[in-house]
Motif scaffolding. Structure first.
Motif, PDB file in Angstrom:
ATOM      1  N   ALA A   1      -6.756  -0.260 -25.738  1.00  0.00           N
ATOM      2  CA  ALA A   1      -5.633  -0.645 -24.865  1.00  0.00           C
ATOM      3  C   ALA A   1      -4.317  -0.068 -25.387  1.00  0.00           C
ATOM      4  O   ALA A   1      -3.515   0.454 -24.608  1.00  0.00           O
ATOM      5  CB  ALA A   1      -5.549  -2.162 -24.754  1.00  0.00           C
ATOM      6  N   VAL A   2      -4.111  -0.154 -26.684  1.00  0.00           N
ATOM      7  CA  VAL A   2      -2.895   0.412 -27.292  1.00  0.00           C
ATOM      8  C   VAL A   2      -2.823   1.905 -27.004  1.00  0.00           C
ATOM      9  O   VAL A   2      -1.791   2.433 -26.576  1.00  0.00           O
ATOM     10  CB  VAL A   2      -2.861   0.155 -28.817  1.00  0.00           C
ATOM     11  CG1 VAL A   2      -1.752   0.953 -29.488  1.00  0.00           C
ATOM     12  CG2 VAL A   2      -2.712  -1.328 -29.106  1.00  0.00           C
ATOM     13  N   GLU A   3      -3.927   2.596 -27.227  1.00  0.00           N
ATOM     14  CA  GLU A   3      -3.966   4.047 -27.020  1.00  0.00           C
ATOM     15  C   GLU A   3      -3.716   4.404 -25.556  1.00  0.00           C
ATOM     16  O   GLU A   3      -2.978   5.348 -25.260  1.00  0.00           O
ATOM     17  CB  GLU A   3      -5.322   4.599 -27.467  1.00  0.00           C
ATOM     18  CG  GLU A   3      -5.544   4.513 -28.958  1.00  0.00           C
ATOM     19  CD  GLU A   3      -6.993   4.716 -29.373  1.00  0.00           C
ATOM     20  OE1 GLU A   3      -7.898   4.737 -28.496  1.00  0.00           O
ATOM     21  OE2 GLU A   3      -7.245   4.819 -30.595  1.00  0.00           O
ATOM     22  N   LEU A   4      -4.331   3.663 -24.643  1.00  0.00           N
ATOM     23  CA  LEU A   4      -4.173   3.938 -23.214  1.00  0.00           C
ATOM     24  C   LEU A   4      -2.743   3.681 -22.752  1.00  0.00           C
ATOM     25  O   LEU A   4      -2.176   4.479 -22.001  1.00  0.00           O
ATOM     26  CB  LEU A   4      -5.164   3.089 -22.408  1.00  0.00           C
ATOM     27  CG  LEU A   4      -5.265   3.362 -20.914  1.00  0.00           C
ATOM     28  CD1 LEU A   4      -5.624   4.815 -20.630  1.00  0.00           C
ATOM     29  CD2 LEU A   4      -6.304   2.424 -20.289  1.00  0.00           C
ATOM     30  N   MET A   5      -2.156   2.589 -23.214  1.00  0.00           N
ATOM     31  CA  MET A   5      -0.772   2.298 -22.839  1.00  0.00           C
ATOM     32  C   MET A   5       0.176   3.375 -23.345  1.00  0.00           C
ATOM     33  O   MET A   5       1.084   3.794 -22.620  1.00  0.00           O
ATOM     34  CB  MET A   5      -0.353   0.920 -23.356  1.00  0.00           C
ATOM     35  CG  MET A   5      -0.942  -0.218 -22.566  1.00  0.00           C
ATOM     36  SD  MET A   5      -0.335  -1.812 -23.175  1.00  0.00           S
ATOM     37  CE  MET A   5      -1.234  -2.937 -22.096  1.00  0.00           C
ATOM     38  N   ARG A   6      -0.040   3.836 -24.556  1.00  0.00           N
ATOM     39  CA  ARG A   6       0.810   4.906 -25.110  1.00  0.00           C
ATOM     40  C   ARG A   6       0.608   6.217 -24.357  1.00  0.00           C
ATOM     41  O   ARG A   6       1.573   6.888 -24.004  1.00  0.00           O
ATOM     42  CB  ARG A   6       0.504   5.113 -26.585  1.00  0.00           C
ATOM     43  CG  ARG A   6       1.078   4.054 -27.463  1.00  0.00           C
ATOM     44  CD  ARG A   6       0.803   4.346 -28.917  1.00  0.00           C
ATOM     45  NE  ARG A   6       1.236   3.248 -29.750  1.00  0.00           N
ATOM     46  CZ  ARG A   6       0.749   2.985 -30.939  1.00  0.00           C
ATOM     47  NH1 ARG A   6      -0.193   3.746 -31.468  1.00  0.00           N
ATOM     48  NH2 ARG A   6       1.193   1.967 -31.631  1.00  0.00           N
ATOM     49  N   ALA A   7      -0.638   6.588 -24.133  1.00  0.00           N
ATOM     50  CA  ALA A   7      -0.945   7.873 -23.493  1.00  0.00           C
ATOM     51  C   ALA A   7      -0.427   7.938 -22.057  1.00  0.00           C
ATOM     52  O   ALA A   7       0.051   8.980 -21.613  1.00  0.00           O
ATOM     53  CB  ALA A   7      -2.456   8.123 -23.516  1.00  0.00           C
ATOM     54  N   ARG A   8      -0.512   6.830 -21.327  1.00  0.00           N
ATOM     55  CA  ARG A   8      -0.121   6.810 -19.915  1.00  0.00           C
ATOM     56  C   ARG A   8       1.283   6.245 -19.684  1.00  0.00           C
ATOM     57  O   ARG A   8       1.742   6.201 -18.551  1.00  0.00           O
ATOM     58  CB  ARG A   8      -1.109   5.976 -19.102  1.00  0.00           C
ATOM     59  CG  ARG A   8      -2.527   6.493 -19.120  1.00  0.00           C
ATOM     60  CD  ARG A   8      -2.753   7.494 -17.985  1.00  0.00           C
ATOM     61  NE  ARG A   8      -4.132   7.887 -17.908  1.00  0.00           N
ATOM     62  CZ  ARG A   8      -4.984   7.439 -17.001  1.00  0.00           C
ATOM     63  NH1 ARG A   8      -4.615   6.580 -16.091  1.00  0.00           N
ATOM     64  NH2 ARG A   8      -6.223   7.862 -17.000  1.00  0.00           N
TER      65      ARG A   8
ATOM     66  N   GLY B   1       0.795  -1.226   0.000  1.00  0.00           N
ATOM     67  CA  GLY B   1       0.000   0.000   0.000  1.00  0.00           C
ATOM     68  C   GLY B   1       0.825   1.271   0.000  1.00  0.00           C
ATOM     69  O   GLY B   1       0.381   2.310  -0.490  1.00  0.00           O
ATOM     70  N   GLN B   2       2.052   1.200   0.521  1.00  0.00           N
ATOM     71  CA  GLN B   2       2.918   2.371   0.556  1.00  0.00           C
ATOM     72  C   GLN B   2       3.632   2.610  -0.767  1.00  0.00           C
ATOM     73  O   GLN B   2       4.112   3.710  -1.012  1.00  0.00           O
ATOM     74  CB  GLN B   2       3.946   2.222   1.673  1.00  0.00           C
ATOM     75  CG  GLN B   2       3.331   2.254   3.052  1.00  0.00           C
ATOM     76  CD  GLN B   2       4.332   1.880   4.123  1.00  0.00           C
ATOM     77  OE1 GLN B   2       4.864   0.772   4.127  1.00  0.00           O
ATOM     78  NE2 GLN B   2       4.583   2.811   5.030  1.00  0.00           N
ATOM     79  N   ALA B   3       3.727   1.605  -1.601  1.00  0.00           N
ATOM     80  CA  ALA B   3       4.498   1.729  -2.844  1.00  0.00           C
ATOM     81  C   ALA B   3       3.658   1.658  -4.111  1.00  0.00           C
ATOM     82  O   ALA B   3       4.108   2.072  -5.168  1.00  0.00           O
ATOM     83  CB  ALA B   3       5.569   0.632  -2.886  1.00  0.00           C
ATOM     84  N   MET B   4       2.456   1.140  -4.017  1.00  0.00           N
ATOM     85  CA  MET B   4       1.643   0.872  -5.209  1.00  0.00           C
ATOM     86  C   MET B   4       1.181   2.145  -5.909  1.00  0.00           C
ATOM     87  O   MET B   4       1.170   3.230  -5.332  1.00  0.00           O
ATOM     88  CB  MET B   4       0.412   0.051  -4.828  1.00  0.00           C
ATOM     89  CG  MET B   4      -0.619   0.828  -4.040  1.00  0.00           C
ATOM     90  SD  MET B   4      -2.009  -0.230  -3.593  1.00  0.00           S
ATOM     91  CE  MET B   4      -3.126   0.967  -2.878  1.00  0.00           C
ATOM     92  N   THR B   5       0.783   1.977  -7.147  1.00  0.00           N
ATOM     93  CA  THR B   5       0.119   3.036  -7.903  1.00  0.00           C
ATOM     94  C   THR B   5      -1.365   2.937  -7.590  1.00  0.00           C
ATOM     95  O   THR B   5      -1.985   1.900  -7.814  1.00  0.00           O
ATOM     96  CB  THR B   5       0.347   2.842  -9.418  1.00  0.00           C
ATOM     97  OG1 THR B   5       1.748   2.932  -9.679  1.00  0.00           O
ATOM     98  CG2 THR B   5      -0.412   3.880 -10.227  1.00  0.00           C
ATOM     99  N   ARG B   6      -1.901   4.005  -7.025  1.00  0.00           N
ATOM    100  CA  ARG B   6      -3.322   4.028  -6.676  1.00  0.00           C
ATOM    101  C   ARG B   6      -4.151   4.415  -7.896  1.00  0.00           C
ATOM    102  O   ARG B   6      -3.692   5.149  -8.762  1.00  0.00           O
ATOM    103  CB  ARG B   6      -3.573   5.014  -5.552  1.00  0.00           C
ATOM    104  CG  ARG B   6      -2.873   4.604  -4.275  1.00  0.00           C
ATOM    105  CD  ARG B   6      -3.136   5.581  -3.126  1.00  0.00           C
ATOM    106  NE  ARG B   6      -2.366   5.183  -1.957  1.00  0.00           N
ATOM    107  CZ  ARG B   6      -2.676   4.153  -1.176  1.00  0.00           C
ATOM    108  NH1 ARG B   6      -3.736   3.444  -1.419  1.00  0.00           N
ATOM    109  NH2 ARG B   6      -1.913   3.842  -0.150  1.00  0.00           N
ATOM    110  N   GLU B   7      -5.380   3.933  -7.920  1.00  0.00           N
ATOM    111  CA  GLU B   7      -6.323   4.240  -8.998  1.00  0.00           C
ATOM    112  C   GLU B   7      -5.680   4.078 -10.377  1.00  0.00           C
ATOM    113  O   GLU B   7      -5.590   5.035 -11.155  1.00  0.00           O
ATOM    114  CB  GLU B   7      -6.894   5.648  -8.818  1.00  0.00           C
ATOM    115  CG  GLU B   7      -7.647   5.813  -7.511  1.00  0.00           C
ATOM    116  CD  GLU B   7      -8.185   7.217  -7.296  1.00  0.00           C
ATOM    117  OE1 GLU B   7      -8.268   7.995  -8.277  1.00  0.00           O
ATOM    118  OE2 GLU B   7      -8.526   7.528  -6.154  1.00  0.00           O
ATOM    119  N   PRO B   8      -5.229   2.870 -10.696  1.00  0.00           N
ATOM    120  CA  PRO B   8      -4.592   2.671 -12.003  1.00  0.00           C
ATOM    121  C   PRO B   8      -5.599   2.793 -13.144  1.00  0.00           C
ATOM    122  O   PRO B   8      -6.802   2.641 -12.948  1.00  0.00           O
ATOM    123  CB  PRO B   8      -4.071   1.231 -11.905  1.00  0.00           C
ATOM    124  CG  PRO B   8      -4.995   0.558 -10.953  1.00  0.00           C
ATOM    125  CD  PRO B   8      -5.349   1.629  -9.937  1.00  0.00           C
ATOM    126  N   ALA B   9      -5.077   3.064 -14.315  1.00  0.00           N
ATOM    127  CA  ALA B   9      -5.910   3.072 -15.516  1.00  0.00           C
ATOM    128  C   ALA B   9      -6.465   1.665 -15.699  1.00  0.00           C
ATOM    129  O   ALA B   9      -5.761   0.682 -15.491  1.00  0.00           O
ATOM    130  CB  ALA B   9      -5.065   3.469 -16.719  1.00  0.00           C
TER     131      ALA B   9
END
Length: 159
Positions: A45-52, A26-34
């Protein structure tokens, strides 16, 4: 004298601060991931991976984790630009849902899992990320990048 982790008993180098030994996912994770829904097309999925600039996306419905889509799996599923026309490529990428290639039943962790245990899981399985669940709902993702970030923090603060 060698210091040992209070949870797993692993030997720790001299000078490792107590707070570092007690770090949790919980201290290291990415919260609210895409995230994506299972019916979203591969192109999304391709677009989201590129954008983020991300390499894995949890697939959820109603906050519940159904699977995870990894960049490598997405690349393997794409039609070859050498053997398919642009129209064929676009048709496939716009019509195939992510649920068709997602990893079902991914290994998950809880927020209170020790970071050491989660890092060991990432290392031993060669996974790049672990979805983080609370009461069966997705609350984050722990990636190899998150673990390296925690290591950088630890090294900076330990002198």
């Amino acid at each position: 004298m060698e210091t040992r982790c209070p949870r797993c008993g692993a030997g720790l180098p001299e000078g490792v601060p107590a707070w570092a030994r007690q770090m949790t996912v919980g201290q290291a994770m990415t919260r609210e991931p895409a995230t994506l829904a299972p019916e979203d097309p591969l192109m999304r999925a391709v677009e989201l991976m590129r954008a983020r600039a991300i390499r894995r996306i949890p697939i959820v419905a109603g906050g519940r984790l159904l699977g995870i889509l990894a960049h490598g799996d997405l690349n393997r599923a794409q039609p070859s630009a050498l053997s398919a026309s642009q129209e064929e490529f676009d048709r496939v990428m716009e019509t195939i849902p992510v649920s068709r290639i997602m990893i079902t039943n991914p290994v998950t962790v809880a927020e209170e899992t020790s970071l050491l245990e989660a890092a060991h899981t990432l290392h031993s399985t060669k996974f790049g990320g672990l979805p983080v669940l609370r009461d069966g709902k997705l609350v984050g993702i722990l990636t190899d990048t998150d673990v390296i970030g925690a290591l950088v923090q630890l090294l900076r603060q330990s002198g």
